[in-house]
Design a protein around this motif. Structure first.
Motif, PDB file in Angstrom:
ATOM      1  N   SER A  85     -50.716 111.127  85.696  1.00 53.15           N
ATOM      2  CA  SER A  85     -49.503 110.959  84.895  1.00 53.15           C
ATOM      3  C   SER A  85     -49.826 110.802  83.421  1.00 53.15           C
ATOM      4  CB  SER A  85     -48.735 109.721  85.378  1.00 53.15           C
ATOM      5  OG  SER A  85     -47.620 109.456  84.550  1.00 53.15           O
ATOM      6  N   GLY A  86     -48.950 111.361  82.586  1.00 47.98           N
ATOM      7  CA  GLY A  86     -48.967 111.051  81.173  1.00 47.98           C
ATOM      8  C   GLY A  86     -48.211 109.768  80.916  1.00 47.98           C
ATOM      9  N   PRO A  87     -48.169 109.316  79.660  1.00 46.95           N
ATOM     10  CA  PRO A  87     -47.542 108.019  79.362  1.00 46.95           C
ATOM     11  C   PRO A  87     -46.032 108.003  79.561  1.00 46.95           C
ATOM     12  CG  PRO A  87     -48.191 109.161  77.349  1.00 46.95           C
ATOM     13  CD  PRO A  87     -48.789 109.929  78.479  1.00 46.95           C
ATOM     14  N   ASP A  88     -45.401 109.164  79.589  1.00 44.24           N
ATOM     15  CA  ASP A  88     -43.944 109.206  79.697  1.00 44.24           C
ATOM     16  C   ASP A  88     -43.437 109.297  81.139  1.00 44.24           C
ATOM     17  OD1 ASP A  88     -43.807 109.162  76.916  1.00 44.24           O
ATOM     18  OD2 ASP A  88     -43.822 111.348  76.765  1.00 44.24           O
ATOM     19  N   SER A  89     -44.336 109.404  82.107  1.00 47.35           N
ATOM     20  CA  SER A  89     -43.901 109.593  83.498  1.00 47.35           C
ATOM     21  C   SER A  89     -44.483 108.539  84.435  1.00 47.35           C
ATOM     22  CB  SER A  89     -44.289 111.003  83.978  1.00 47.35           C
ATOM     23  OG  SER A  89     -45.647 111.275  83.731  1.00 47.35           O
ATOM     24  N   LEU A  90     -44.912 107.420  83.888  1.00 50.06           N
ATOM     25  CA  LEU A  90     -45.570 106.401  84.705  1.00 50.06           C
ATOM     26  C   LEU A  90     -44.639 105.823  85.762  1.00 50.06           C
ATOM     27  CD1 LEU A  90     -47.523 104.555  81.871  1.00 50.06           C
ATOM     28  CD2 LEU A  90     -48.497 106.072  83.613  1.00 50.06           C
ATOM     29  N   VAL A  96     -53.787 108.000  88.454  1.00 49.09           N
ATOM     30  CA  VAL A  96     -54.563 108.103  87.216  1.00 49.09           C
ATOM     31  C   VAL A  96     -53.585 108.305  86.069  1.00 49.09           C
ATOM     32  CG1 VAL A  96     -56.374 109.369  85.992  1.00 49.09           C
ATOM     33  CG2 VAL A  96     -56.468 109.163  88.488  1.00 49.09           C
ATOM     34  N   ALA A  97     -53.816 107.608  84.962  1.00 47.70           N
ATOM     35  CA  ALA A  97     -52.946 107.730  83.788  1.00 47.70           C
ATOM     36  C   ALA A  97     -53.731 108.276  82.602  1.00 47.70           C
ATOM     37  CB  ALA A  97     -52.340 106.380  83.428  1.00 47.70           C
ATOM     38  N   PRO A 130     -54.397 101.313  74.980  1.00 52.86           N
ATOM     39  CA  PRO A 130     -54.799  99.982  74.510  1.00 52.86           C
ATOM     40  C   PRO A 130     -54.994  99.020  75.683  1.00 52.86           C
ATOM     41  CG  PRO A 130     -53.027 100.843  73.146  1.00 52.86           C
ATOM     42  CD  PRO A 130     -53.174 101.783  74.313  1.00 52.86           C
ATOM     43  N   GLN A 131     -54.149  99.171  76.697  1.00 54.04           N
ATOM     44  CA  GLN A 131     -54.289  98.428  77.951  1.00 54.04           C
ATOM     45  C   GLN A 131     -53.863  99.347  79.074  1.00 54.04           C
ATOM     46  OE1 GLN A 131     -52.390  94.611  78.040  1.00 54.04           O
ATOM     47  NE2 GLN A 131     -52.680  94.337  80.250  1.00 54.04           N
ATOM     48  N   ALA A 132     -54.696  99.486  80.079  1.00 58.71           N
ATOM     49  CA  ALA A 132     -54.396 100.407  81.170  1.00 58.71           C
ATOM     50  C   ALA A 132     -53.099 100.007  81.870  1.00 58.71           C
ATOM     51  CB  ALA A 132     -55.532 100.428  82.188  1.00 58.71           C
ATOM     52  N   PRO A 133     -52.219 100.963  82.190  1.00 53.41           N
ATOM     53  CA  PRO A 133     -50.987 100.635  82.907  1.00 53.41           C
ATOM     54  C   PRO A 133     -51.302 100.029  84.274  1.00 53.41           C
ATOM     55  CG  PRO A 133     -50.915 102.869  82.026  1.00 53.41           C
ATOM     56  CD  PRO A 133     -52.324 102.396  81.869  1.00 53.41           C
ATOM     57  N   ALA A 134     -50.536  99.042  84.664  1.00 55.22           N
ATOM     58  CA  ALA A 134     -50.746  98.376  85.949  1.00 55.22           C
ATOM     59  C   ALA A 134     -50.654  99.383  87.090  1.00 55.22           C
ATOM     60  CB  ALA A 134     -49.718  97.270  86.135  1.00 55.22           C
ATOM     61  N   GLY A 135     -51.630  99.351  87.969  1.00 54.15           N
ATOM     62  CA  GLY A 135     -51.629 100.220  89.135  1.00 54.15           C
ATOM     63  C   GLY A 135     -52.243 101.589  88.897  1.00 54.15           C
ATOM     64  N   ALA A 152     -44.430 108.170  88.583  1.00 59.03           N
ATOM     65  CA  ALA A 152     -45.719 108.300  89.260  1.00 59.03           C
ATOM     66  C   ALA A 152     -45.993 107.167  90.235  1.00 59.03           C
ATOM     67  CB  ALA A 152     -46.841 108.365  88.222  1.00 59.03           C
ATOM     68  N   ARG A 153     -45.346 106.036  90.044  1.00 62.39           N
ATOM     69  CA  ARG A 153     -45.585 104.897  90.936  1.00 62.39           C
ATOM     70  C   ARG A 153     -45.078 105.150  92.349  1.00 62.39           C
ATOM     71  NH1 ARG A 153     -44.891 102.118  85.896  1.00 62.39           N
ATOM     72  NH2 ARG A 153     -46.796 100.905  85.465  1.00 62.39           N
TER      73      ARG A 153
END
Length: 251
Positions: free
Chosen positions: A104-109, A120-121, A132-137, A112-113
């Protein structure tokens, strides 16, 4: 490229053998001003590392489905070829709930869950930078991929008749991707290393992924892949066409 190439991964190997130093993908993001140029060798290195991540750390196996929730971007092109190298099916904008792996890109997280498998992000930041901080999960691609091996060998040989790509709901084998890409390259007048195709198409259709990756790769040409191209006026576009020595456009 070689007439014996039957899969997208075959095309990439032939490109590397022919001229590793020539440009393969030149990427622009006209919302940020980013420009990245990847030679065949650099692109292949990213593909090898990504394929090792996919096959090793993520446990993907031939026949698995990888949902790619990503825009037209040089890292998306890398993932498409990494999937082909492993033998998994790259499902462009596919349903993450039906996928074994989601990228996933940052706009579809949020969407993606829905994937119950590995996630993977990609931050899609300049120079492949991390979040800056990995998205949870999610595993942060920019953190995980640098340590992967520079040489990739699939656990199972990838056959040309195996499913390789799903785009706009149509499933294609590796051989079909190569055949269609060669036909598109001929129609666009892509004849070899001197040919440069500028594409502003999204990666949400066959036309988009063909112009933005497969047709140039199948013909030994290169692609100038432009995200947010609509932000350019005609004069700026004409300057880019001239400076990048573009021979054909799709937008």
């Amino acid at each position: 490229m070689n007439a014996t190439d039957r899969t997208p991964a075959d095309l990439l190997r032939s490109a590397l053998a022919a001229d590793p130093g020539r440009p393969l993908v030149t990427f622009y993001d006209d919302a940020t001003g980013e420009r990245v140029e990847l030679s065949v060798a650099t692109f292949c290195n990213w593909v090898a590392k990504t394929a090792n991540l996919l096959q090793g750390d993520l446990g993907a196996a031939p026949g698995d489905r990888v949902a790619l929730l990503l825009p037209a971007h040089w890292q998306t092109a890398v993932w498409l070829l990494a999937c082909s190298s492993v033998g998994v099916v790259a499902d462009v904008a596919g349903n993450p709930g039906a996928a074994d792996v989601v990228v996933s890109g940052p706009d579809s997280l949020d969407a993606a869950r829905a994937c119950e498998g590995e996630r993977v992000a990609l931050a899609l930041r300049p120079l492949g930078g991390r979040f800056p901080q990995a998205p949870a999960g999610f595993a942060d691609y920019a953190v995980e991929v640098p340590g992967q091996g520079d040489r990739f060998v699939p656990f199972v040989p990838v056959g040309p008749e195996e499913p390789a790509l799903i785009v706009a709901g149509a499933e294609l084998t590796g051989a079909e991707v190569v055949e269609r890409a060669r036909a598109d390259a001929g129609a666009l007048g892509l004849t070899g290393p001197g040919s440069r195709l500028l594409s502003g198409l999204a990666y949400d259709s066959w036309d988009g992924v063909s112009a933005g990756l497969y047709a140039p790769l199948a013909s030994g040409a290169s692609v100038v892949l432009c995200r947010n191209l609509a932000r350019l006026d005609e004069e700026s576009l004409a300057r880019r066409v001239e400076s990048e020595r573009v021979t054909a456009t799709r937008r």
